[in-house]
Design an enzyme around this catalytic site. Structure first.
Site, PDB file in Angstrom:
ATOM      1  N   GLY A  67     -30.964 -83.038  20.332  1.00 51.50           N
ATOM      2  CA  GLY A  67     -29.791 -82.929  20.919  1.00 51.50           C
ATOM      3  C   GLY A  67     -29.364 -83.082  22.574  1.00 51.50           C
TER       4      GLY A  67
ATOM      5  CG  HIS B  64     -25.897 -82.939  18.220  1.00 51.58           C
ATOM      6  ND1 HIS B  64     -25.685 -81.958  19.543  1.00 51.58           N
ATOM      7  CD2 HIS B  64     -26.875 -82.344  17.482  1.00 51.58           C
ATOM      8  CE1 HIS B  64     -26.473 -81.129  19.420  1.00 51.58           C
ATOM      9  NE2 HIS B  64     -27.400 -81.072  18.012  1.00 51.58           N
ATOM     10  CG  ASP B  65     -23.163 -83.370  22.177  1.00 48.26           C
ATOM     11  OD1 ASP B  65     -22.178 -83.252  22.125  1.00 48.26           O
ATOM     12  OD2 ASP B  65     -23.690 -82.619  21.072  1.00 48.26           O
TER      13      ASP B  65
END
Length: 266
Positions: free
Chosen positions: A138, A120-121
């Site tokens: 992440g 994520h991200d």
């Protein structure tokens, strides 16, 4: 449009008429797929996810899944992927989190080999190679034309600079500056020098490469200088070299710290 009869496609997904979808693939609500893209057998694309044009999604890949973050509770986040990417078998790419960017972003012309993971991200630029089982935690950022070897693990919030090369089996918890070659794990890293072959292949002039090399020597091979003084000296000596400027700026903007030489080398 070529859609195998066993594929499952949500009515709210948006696919260009030239998209190919293989057997048993699943495409969920909120997915948009651009022209010329292929989604191979048994892969899963969840939304909200936007795929640009001419992307290839290999079999059993999982694209756009919810972030593996304990704070995530179903908020609307997204995954954005550009054009001409090769995402191979069993790769996994997750959407962003509300506490991060709210989105995961992958640029154009990237090769993500089998079993790679983009958490994520993360923000990936263009023309990047992630070899088999390379894993990004992440919030990792990867610059253009970086190469990350097989079975590499990158700690969350790290930055991998453009044109850098991370050797296979490495585990890194600090930022990797642009243009360098590094391998090893945490407190046992080896910085081999600058990525001369990669720079030559991408059209850098001999003069530019030599100036990057000299700046590298000042920063990494000057034991009598404090790091901040070595960085300032490199900037002073090559004030008109854009690549040296990027190298210096990378050090100055680092929040996690930058990888350092911990094993003797030439």
């Amino acid at each position: 449009m070529s859609i195998h009869p066993t594929a499952v496609i949500d009515p709210k997904a948006e696919l260009d008429t030239s998209v190919h979808v293989g057997p048993y693939a699943v495409i969920g609500e909120g997915v948009r797929i651009g022209a010329g893209s292929r989604v191979e057998a048994h892969s899963v694309v969840s939304g909200p996810t936007t795929l640009g044009e001419r992307n290839f999604i290999g079999s059993f890949a999982t694209i756009g899944g919810a972030p593996q973050d304990l704070s995530y509770s179903g908020e609307p986040t997204e995954l954005i992927i550009g054009n001409d990417n090769q995402i191979r078998e069993y790769a996994s790419i997750h959407r962003g989190t509300p506490s991060g960017h709210g989105k995961t972003v992958i640029g154009n012309n990237n090769l993500l080999m089998a079993y790679t993971h983009v958490a994520h991200d993360c923000i990936l630029g263009n023309h990047i190679i992630l070899a088999n089982v390379a894993t990004l935690a992440g919030h990792v950022e990867v610059g253009d034309r970086a190469s990350i070897g097989g079975l590499v693990a990158i700690h969350q919030f790290c930055r991998i600079g453009e044109y850098s090369y991370v050797g296979g089996l490495s585990g890194l918890s600090l930022d990797v500056p642009p243009y360098i070659i590094v391998s090893g794990t945490r407190g046992n890293t080896r910085i081999s020098g600058i990525n001369k072959i990669g720079l030559k292949r991408n059209g850098f002039s001999r003069e530019t490469i030599n100036e990057i090399k000299e700046a590298f020597r000042l920063i990494f091979r000057s034991p009598n200088l404090l790091m901040k003084d070595a960085i300032n000296l490199a900037h002073e000596q090559y004030p008109h070299n854009l690549e040296v400027e990027k190298l210096v700026t990378f050090f100055r903007e680092s929040k996690r710290g930058v990888v350092k030489q911990t094993t003797d080398t030439e």
